[in-house]
Write a protein that holds these residues in place. Structure first.
Motif, PDB file in Angstrom:
ATOM      1  N   THR A  50       0.834  -1.205   0.000  1.00  9.03           N
ATOM      2  CA  THR A  50       0.000   0.000   0.000  1.00  9.03           C
ATOM      3  C   THR A  50       0.867   1.253   0.000  1.00  9.03           C
ATOM      4  O   THR A  50       0.586   2.211  -0.732  1.00  9.03           O
ATOM      5  CB  THR A  50      -0.957   0.000   1.207  1.00  9.03           C
ATOM      6  OG1 THR A  50      -1.767  -1.182   1.129  1.00  9.03           O
ATOM      7  CG2 THR A  50      -1.855   1.222   1.204  1.00  9.03           C
TER       8      THR A  50
ATOM      9  N   TYR B 204      -9.312   2.470   2.179  1.00 15.03           N
ATOM     10  CA  TYR B 204      -8.370   2.179   1.092  1.00 15.03           C
ATOM     11  C   TYR B 204      -9.009   1.384  -0.040  1.00 15.03           C
ATOM     12  O   TYR B 204      -8.543   1.421  -1.173  1.00 15.03           O
ATOM     13  CB  TYR B 204      -7.125   1.457   1.616  1.00 15.03           C
ATOM     14  CG  TYR B 204      -6.216   2.414   2.344  1.00 15.03           C
ATOM     15  CD1 TYR B 204      -5.452   3.329   1.644  1.00 15.03           C
ATOM     16  CD2 TYR B 204      -6.151   2.427   3.731  1.00 15.03           C
ATOM     17  CE1 TYR B 204      -4.638   4.238   2.293  1.00 15.03           C
ATOM     18  CE2 TYR B 204      -5.337   3.330   4.389  1.00 15.03           C
ATOM     19  CZ  TYR B 204      -4.588   4.229   3.668  1.00 15.03           C
ATOM     20  OH  TYR B 204      -3.797   5.129   4.323  1.00 15.03           O
TER      21      TYR B 204
ATOM     22  N   ASP C 255      -5.355  -2.383  -5.193  1.00 16.63           N
ATOM     23  CA  ASP C 255      -5.927  -1.929  -3.913  1.00 16.63           C
ATOM     24  C   ASP C 255      -7.152  -2.760  -3.553  1.00 16.63           C
ATOM     25  O   ASP C 255      -7.331  -3.164  -2.398  1.00 16.63           O
ATOM     26  CB  ASP C 255      -6.340  -0.452  -3.989  1.00 16.63           C
ATOM     27  CG  ASP C 255      -5.171   0.499  -3.996  1.00 16.63           C
ATOM     28  OD1 ASP C 255      -4.271   0.342  -3.154  1.00 16.63           O
ATOM     29  OD2 ASP C 255      -5.169   1.414  -4.851  1.00 16.63           O
TER      30      ASP C 255
ATOM     31  N   ASP D 257      -3.650  10.181   2.988  1.00 17.02           N
ATOM     32  CA  ASP D 257      -3.539   8.744   2.722  1.00 17.02           C
ATOM     33  C   ASP D 257      -2.372   8.128   3.487  1.00 17.02           C
ATOM     34  O   ASP D 257      -2.487   7.032   4.037  1.00 17.02           O
ATOM     35  CB  ASP D 257      -3.387   8.481   1.217  1.00 17.02           C
ATOM     36  CG  ASP D 257      -4.683   8.692   0.439  1.00 17.02           C
ATOM     37  OD1 ASP D 257      -5.738   8.899   1.066  1.00 17.02           O
ATOM     38  OD2 ASP D 257      -4.619   8.664  -0.810  1.00 17.02           O
TER      39      ASP D 257
ATOM     40  N   ASN E   7      -7.064  -5.253  -0.259  1.00 15.74           N
ATOM     41  CA  ASN E   7      -7.993  -4.852   0.804  1.00 15.74           C
ATOM     42  C   ASN E   7      -9.102  -5.872   0.991  1.00 15.74           C
ATOM     43  O   ASN E   7      -9.560  -6.091   2.115  1.00 15.74           O
ATOM     44  CB  ASN E   7      -8.562  -3.459   0.527  1.00 15.74           C
ATOM     45  CG  ASN E   7      -7.591  -2.394   0.934  1.00 15.74           C
ATOM     46  OD1 ASN E   7      -7.367  -2.163   2.112  1.00 15.74           O
ATOM     47  ND2 ASN E   7      -6.971  -1.746  -0.046  1.00 15.74           N
TER      48      ASN E   7
ATOM     49  N   GLN F  89     -10.154   6.118  -0.913  1.00 13.46           N
ATOM     50  CA  GLN F  89      -8.896   6.849  -1.063  1.00 13.46           C
ATOM     51  C   GLN F  89      -8.893   7.594  -2.398  1.00 13.46           C
ATOM     52  O   GLN F  89      -9.731   7.352  -3.260  1.00 13.46           O
ATOM     53  CB  GLN F  89      -7.703   5.909  -0.921  1.00 13.46           C
ATOM     54  CG  GLN F  89      -7.514   4.934  -2.073  1.00 13.46           C
ATOM     55  CD  GLN F  89      -6.243   4.125  -1.919  1.00 13.46           C
ATOM     56  OE1 GLN F  89      -5.202   4.673  -1.616  1.00 13.46           O
ATOM     57  NE2 GLN F  89      -6.353   2.826  -2.123  1.00 13.46           N
TER      58      GLN F  89
END
Length: 153
Positions: free
Chosen positions: A44, A112, A123, A65, A127, A116
């Protein structure tokens, strides 16, 4: 001729031993979570750096972020400490603390995943996996707490 043999009496003592209530599956999820979260944090962080080079971030969004990622890392360490401690010592309060902190981690993971500044397919994948781990952890936490509460309360 009959001989009288004296047979010594053996006394058997019943020892009350408590069953081990610590959850092995929960402990395994905690260990897996450590390694996956290290991977998650690094990937990330690198993706945020990549996005900052490729895309134009609105003012303050890049810092936001990054700050949330650092906050999530601190939350994860605290959460796992309480989870490990509670499961191994068979105490409900640290496990419940872990459960509450996991909800915070889930919300940050959702940030996220959905909110984001720029969300890439990578991502979404990392996630989603993290949220599955958190969900499994929460279910096993509930089982462990109910097991501890049944015996100790």
């Amino acid at each position: 001729m009959l001989e009288d043999h004296h047979v010594g009496k053996m006394v058997l003592m019943k020892v009350n031993s408590a069953a081990v209530l610590s959850s092995v599956p929960l402990q395994m999820v905690y260990y897996f979570n450590i390694f996956y979260y290290i991977f998650y944090f690094i990937v990330t962080f690198l993706m945020i750096i990549y996005k900052s080079r490729v895309f134009s971030f609105p003012d303050g969004n890049l810092a936001f972020d990054l700050v949330l990622l650092i906050l999530m890392g601190i939350l994860e360490v605290t959460k796992l400490y309480h989870g490990f401690k509670g499961n191994l010592t068979e105490e409900a309060v640290p496990v419940v603390t872990n459960m509450v902190l996991t909800i915070g981690s889930m919300l940050l993971s959702l940030y996220y995943l959905l909110w984001q500044t720029y969300v890439l397919k990578a991502d979404v994948i990392i996630n989603a996996i993290l949220l599955v781990i958190y969900g499994l952890e929460e279910v096993l936490d509930i089982i462990a707490v109910s097991s501890f509460a049944r015996i100790y309360m």
